[in-house]
Design an enzyme around this catalytic site. Structure first.
Site, PDB file in Angstrom:
ATOM      1  N   GLU B 365       0.831  -1.213   0.000  1.00 14.23           N
ATOM      2  CA  GLU B 365       0.000   0.000   0.000  1.00 14.23           C
ATOM      3  C   GLU B 365       0.868   1.267   0.000  1.00 14.23           C
ATOM      4  OE1 GLU B 365      -3.671  -0.133   2.123  1.00 14.23           O
ATOM      5  OE2 GLU B 365      -3.637  -2.325   2.174  1.00 14.23           O
ATOM      6  N   GLY B 366       1.889   1.204  -0.817  1.00 10.23           N
ATOM      7  CA  GLY B 366       2.820   2.319  -0.950  1.00 10.23           C
ATOM      8  C   GLY B 366       4.040   2.097  -0.087  1.00 10.23           C
TER       9      GLY B 366
END
Lengths: 266, 382
Positions: B365-366
């Protein structure tokens, strides 16, 4: 159907038990929990509610922070809370407590189909007296040590747990049942239950609310209404390690008899 | 400035903690060892409303708030990183984009089953050649001749909950010439023709969670399942990931806090040189640092959660929370293993698992690098 459950906030005895210099429990310094047997009582009420529909009312007598416990029980699914709280009620023993809780139940009102649940006993006093006393004072049939409950119309059929077996007892509602932990596994609070619990109704019963009940009199409640006098309370010293003798021969038996004789047991 | 938790949030903490201790912790070691998805735990969480914590009751949610959700992921992660990410991916990456971008029909069709936990959700953005560069989507969606369906072709990879989910939010290129603005989002059901799952990943940590490829071979997706407007997919993906970062930051937070708790317990028991190792100043200073880091992480995470709840801009807050919490979790769990010594390296104690689980929070998620890009960009540093 209405189900009233009497619950108590107790010191968490899994931690350290703190005793004041005068021998009374130092409740302020101990974490509080909901009395474990009372959780079984609440669960059984909620189970019956899930099964056949009912209004579950949780009742406690205690200081104002006991509201937190009632909110937790409402987060599990109880519909309403009643907090019985007043200076006049302080220092009540089991006799006076049951007098006040019986008056509170009178105030809530019991109808033909209703049931009162209590836990078997509280882990602080361990008396197992309040439930049965409430039943006596309200003139209700009571079944203690309940390990199974079936309700059919106005009949309640319970298994009453004994040390070496169980009794099956049938009675008519309204009645009072005290619950043991074998009865069920208490549920968790639910997320939506927590969201709703602070908007559910909570009634506060003070001395003023209950004073007109014939059960309530200065001589039957609080310290002056309590026949019990606590001389002292203390943490018993831990027992030393036991001694095990093994063998069924004559020498071992003589050794055992010798030890018992030395301690003046035989 | 309010730092105290509300009475409701204190109850949420208590409930999650009891649940995690009794139902999740006893399985944590086993599901890691066996790489097994804990479906029985999901069923239990579903009953308690933990699969749709902050969505309104009208859509089957529990009606709580984003902080209550972050706390759930945190408490689960204290004892099991796998269980925490199952809830996080389901909630933040599937329920949230449908709730925030869906039409009323889409919300009524998909959210009740997702929020009640009857169905598990997942999110398909990453592709073999589109990781941090999410704009490089190679999956395509083309309207068929009837004009009623989109035909999806392509492969997604590293999809959390991939093998167990029934509802997916998937991104695909609808017009390559428009770049980012040519990406659109779709709600895909597992049963749609042409959909299948592919390679199952064997991972370093969060080993009980399901991670696999999603394969689209002329997959037929009804036009009604376009999520948001045509060409809005990239925006939806980025907004969804902002929210997802709160979930992953909470997971990292819980992992670090769980490691601190385990280490305090262990160092008070372990005797070396005739002393409890907690009596050594190194242990004390290490644990003081570890706890301080996690406490700072908690403030960042809770602050981002409250801002999202209040509909304030929170993109930078979520990025800072995830950056700090995930790096803190990796550092703290590594130090925990060190304080446990040889025992910490064995699977007899949970800290090695926590260390393995923590690493992913710096990546998915990044990555931490992406968080720094987001923060720097929000600061106007170009």
């Amino acid at each position: 159907m209405k189900i009233i459950v009497c619950v108590k906030q107790v010191p968490d005895t899994s931690g350290k038990v703190a005793v004041n210099p005068d021998g009374t429990l130092n409740r302020a310094s101990m974490a509080v929990i909901i009395n474990p047997d009372d959780m079984n009582a609440v669960e059984e009420a909620l189970r019956l509610k899930d099964q056949m529909g009912a209004e579950v009312v949780v009742v406690t007598m205690g200081p104002p922070p006991a509201e937190g416990m009632l909110r937790e029980l409402m987060a599990m699914g109880a519909d309403k809370g009643v907090l019985v709280t007043a200076r006049e009620f302080g220092c009540s023993d089991t006799y006076a407590t049951s007098q006040i809780l019986a008056a509170a139940i009178n105030k809530i009102g019991l109808e033909k189909e209703d049931i009162v649940f209590c836990g078997r006993q509280a882990i602080d006093g361990d008396t197992a007296q309040v439930g049965p006393q409430i039943a006596e004072k309200l003139g209700l049939p009571q079944i203690s040590y309940v390990a199974e409950v079936k309700k059919e119309g106005t009949s309640v059929i319970c298994q009453r747990q004994l040390e070496d077996g169980y009794m099956t007892i049938k009675t008519e509602t309204p009645c009072l049942l005290t619950c043991v932990k074998e009865l069920n596994e208490p549920r968790y609070m639910s997320v939506s239950g927590i969201v709703d619990c602070y908007s559910k109704p909570l009634d506060i019963f003070t001395y003023e609310t209950l004073k007109d009940d014939p059960l309530i009199d200065k001589s039957t409640i609080g310290l002056s209404g309590s026949p019990t006098n606590i001389l002292t309370s203390f943490t018993p010293p831990q027992k030393g390690a036991g001694m095990m003798l093994e063998g069924a021969d004559k020498a071992t038996c003589e050794q055992l008899a010798g030890i018992l004789a030395k301690k003046h047991i035989i | 400035m309010e730092f105290a938790l509300s009475k409701e949030h204190q109850l949420f903490r208590k409930m999650y903690r009891e649940f995690a201790e009794n139902e999740v912790k006893p399985l944590a070691e086993q599901i890691d060892e066996e790489e097994r998805f804990p479906m029985e735990t999901v069923e239990k969480m579903a009953k308690l409303g933990m699969m749709g914590i902050y969505f309104p009751k009208q859509y089957g949610g529990a009606g709580a708030d984003v902080l209550a959700y972050a706390m759930a992921v945190e408490e689960l992660a204290k004892v099991c990183g796998t269980t925490a990410v199952i809830v996080s991916a389901h909630t933040s990456l599937c329920c949230a984009p449908i709730f925030e971008n869906g039409t009323e029909e889409q919300k009524m069709k998909y959210l009740p089953d997702l929020c009640s936990g009857k169905k598990i959700g997942a999110f398909g953005l990453t592709e073999p050649n589109a990781g941090t560069d999410a704009s490089g989507q190679q999956t395509t969606a083309v309207l068929d001749e009837s004009g009623e369906n989109y035909i999806l072709n392509g492969t997604k990879c590293f999809i959390t909950n991939g093998n167990v989910a029934e509802t997916f939010v998937v991104f695909a290129m609808t017009d390559k010439s428009l770049g980012n603005k040519g990406i659109s989002a779709f709600i895909v059901e597992k049963s749609f023709p042409g959909f299948s799952t592919g390679k199952y990943e064997k991972k370093m940590g969060i080993r009980g969670s399901s991670t696999c490829d999603l394969i689209f071979e002329d997959c037929i997706v009804p036009k009604a399942n376009l999520l948001g407007k045509l060409g809005e997919g990239f925006k939806i993906a980025m907004k969804t990931l902002d929210g997802g970062r709160i979930g992953i930051a909470s997971q990292a937070l819980g992992l670090g806090e769980g490691a601190v708790e385990e280490t305090i317990k262990y160092t008070k028991e372990r005797i070396q040189f005739k002393k409890r190792i907690s009596q050594f100043q190194n242990t004390q200073f290490q644990l003081a640092d570890m706890h301080t880091k996690m406490q700072a992480a908690q403030f960042l995470v809770y602050s981002a959660a409250v801002k999202k709840q209040n509909h304030e801009p929170y993109s930078m807050d979520a990025a800072m929370a995830k950056l700090f919490a995930s790096e803190a979790a990796s550092d703290v769990t590594r130090r925990a293993v060190q304080l446990f010594g040889g025992y910490g390296y064995t699977r007899e104690y949970p800290v090695e698992r926590m260390m393995r689980d923590a690493k992913i929070t710096e990546i998915y998620e990044g990555t931490s690098e992406v968080q720094r890009m987001v923060i720097a960009s929000a600061l106007g540093v170009k």
